[in-house]
Design a protein around this motif. Sequence first.
Motif, PDB file in Angstrom:
ATOM      1  N   VAL A   2      40.679  41.663  48.159  1.00 47.50           N
ATOM      2  CA  VAL A   2      40.636  41.835  46.704  1.00 47.50           C
ATOM      3  C   VAL A   2      41.306  43.144  46.298  1.00 47.50           C
ATOM      4  N   ALA A   3      41.011  44.211  47.031  1.00 43.68           N
ATOM      5  CA  ALA A   3      41.592  45.510  46.707  1.00 43.68           C
ATOM      6  C   ALA A   3      43.113  45.466  46.777  1.00 43.68           C
ATOM      7  N   LEU A   4      43.650  44.834  47.819  1.00 45.92           N
ATOM      8  CA  LEU A   4      45.105  44.745  47.958  1.00 45.92           C
ATOM      9  C   LEU A   4      45.719  43.924  46.845  1.00 45.92           C
ATOM     10  N   ARG A   5      45.170  42.754  46.579  1.00 44.46           N
ATOM     11  CA  ARG A   5      45.745  41.881  45.553  1.00 44.46           C
ATOM     12  C   ARG A   5      45.689  42.523  44.170  1.00 44.46           C
ATOM     13  N   ALA A   6      44.582  43.166  43.849  1.00 45.10           N
ATOM     14  CA  ALA A   6      44.457  43.811  42.546  1.00 45.10           C
ATOM     15  C   ALA A   6      45.433  44.983  42.431  1.00 45.10           C
ATOM     16  N   TRP A   7      45.566  45.768  43.497  1.00 43.16           N
ATOM     17  CA  TRP A   7      46.484  46.908  43.466  1.00 43.16           C
ATOM     18  C   TRP A   7      47.931  46.443  43.327  1.00 43.16           C
ATOM     19  N   ASP A  24      30.954  46.478  38.399  1.00 40.83           N
ATOM     20  CA  ASP A  24      31.734  45.784  37.367  1.00 40.83           C
ATOM     21  C   ASP A  24      33.231  45.959  37.604  1.00 40.83           C
ATOM     22  N   THR A  25      33.638  47.126  38.091  1.00 49.38           N
ATOM     23  CA  THR A  25      35.050  47.353  38.419  1.00 49.38           C
ATOM     24  C   THR A  25      35.480  46.463  39.573  1.00 49.38           C
ATOM     25  N   LEU A  26      34.611  46.313  40.559  1.00 44.08           N
ATOM     26  CA  LEU A  26      34.921  45.436  41.688  1.00 44.08           C
ATOM     27  C   LEU A  26      34.999  43.978  41.253  1.00 44.08           C
ATOM     28  N   LEU A  27      34.134  43.585  40.323  1.00 43.48           N
ATOM     29  CA  LEU A  27      34.213  42.234  39.766  1.00 43.48           C
ATOM     30  C   LEU A  27      35.547  42.030  39.057  1.00 43.48           C
ATOM     31  N   ALA A  28      35.944  43.000  38.245  1.00 41.71           N
ATOM     32  CA  ALA A  28      37.217  42.892  37.528  1.00 41.71           C
ATOM     33  C   ALA A  28      38.387  42.784  38.500  1.00 41.71           C
ATOM     34  N   ALA A  29      38.323  43.517  39.612  1.00 43.39           N
ATOM     35  CA  ALA A  29      39.384  43.425  40.617  1.00 43.39           C
ATOM     36  C   ALA A  29      39.435  42.031  41.220  1.00 43.39           C
ATOM     37  N   GLY A  30      38.272  41.434  41.452  1.00 39.89           N
ATOM     38  CA  GLY A  30      38.237  40.075  41.985  1.00 39.89           C
ATOM     39  C   GLY A  30      38.828  39.066  41.019  1.00 39.89           C
ATOM     40  N   VAL A  31      38.572  39.258  39.739  1.00 37.74           N
ATOM     41  CA  VAL A  31      39.156  38.370  38.719  1.00 37.74           C
ATOM     42  C   VAL A  31      40.669  38.526  38.713  1.00 37.74           C
ATOM     43  N   THR A  32      41.143  39.775  38.755  1.00 36.55           N
ATOM     44  CA  THR A  32      42.587  40.034  38.798  1.00 36.55           C
ATOM     45  C   THR A  32      43.217  39.416  40.045  1.00 36.55           C
ATOM     46  N   ALA A  33      42.520  39.519  41.162  1.00 43.58           N
ATOM     47  CA  ALA A  33      43.054  38.983  42.425  1.00 43.58           C
ATOM     48  C   ALA A  33      43.060  37.457  42.465  1.00 43.58           C
ATOM     49  N   GLY A  34      42.270  36.835  41.596  1.00 43.55           N
ATOM     50  CA  GLY A  34      42.190  35.378  41.592  1.00 43.55           C
ATOM     51  C   GLY A  34      41.179  34.815  42.560  1.00 43.55           C
TER      52      GLY A  34
END
Length: 353
Positions: free
Chosen positions: A153-158, A307-317
């Motif tokens: 998730v961290a990679l995809r969001a970044w 909540d930030t980690l959740l948002a990253a997961g949404v961004t990552a798909g």
Amino acid sequence: MRISAKILAVLTALPLLALTACSTDADAEAAAPGPATELRLGYFGNVTHAPALVGVAQGLFAAELGDTTLSTQVFNAGPAAIEALNAGAIDATFIGPNPAINGFIKSSGESLRIIAGSTSGGAQLVVRDGITSAADLEGAELATPQLGGTQDVALRAWLTEQGLENSITGGGDVTITPTENASTLQLFSGGNLDGAWLPEPWASRLVLDAGAHVLVDEKDLWPDGKFLTTHLIVATAFLDEHPETVEALLRGTVASVDWLNANPGEAPAVVNAEIAKAAGKPLSDDVIARAFTNITFSVDPLATTLDTLLAAGVTAGTTEQASLDGIYDLRLLNKVLTADGVPTVSAAGLGEE
């Protein structure tokens, strides 16, 4: 002497009533909460799971669990651990935040609770020579431990924030292939991968054993450099049925974190010995030393970051937008901390504390 039909019916019913009463009493006793006969605990053979490794190696969990048998299972990444939890194969596990978020959301908030923190830091994007910026990653092939895992998730969001398209189904500007950590090292060493976003000790292994360099240290993306890598979750049903056992596990976790922070000189060797059991051989002294410099240990789950980690997961798909209300239950942890005379921790409005 004749017995009336009514009296006969009463006499016939008496044994049945007694049997029913006994059965009800037995069922009530069986359903009564109490210590479990066994606790099945999951964790990874990573430095970021050092509190779990130390808790097992030093007997800290077993000492607190008493007559409850401790059984353990080692996983490569979080989604597999969540599958085991949902299948009833384990009762609790140390795990990264994004798989826990996914498990909570997919079960409509029913399957699990976060009950403690464990580890902050210890994740990096490491890459081959020639890659010095995000722009250099266009056309690159990268790896993460598992689709939907915290590093994935961290990679995809970044990458998305850098304007580089990527997809969980493949394609885009950067190809991301979820790969078991040991295979990632082999593929990178053989020139078949351009880099990977990995937890410790695997980031350090690629740097020191395979010549990679750090493009992104995840701590640089978070305020004060604090970000959650590992926390402790439990199946909600197990928590409801065996709070005494969960409290014992938490006492062991607190003891393990305290031991790690009090014994920085001894800790790497203890953790390395446990990693050797899981991986078949120990890490080099340089790798384990580098890995430890990138992480900190605390039972604070850093709830304000969720909540930030959740948002990253949404961004990552990999995650759908949903409420995380109720995901924490820190009451037993705070009970343990209060008994130890140390400050309690916050659920940041996302559960009980």
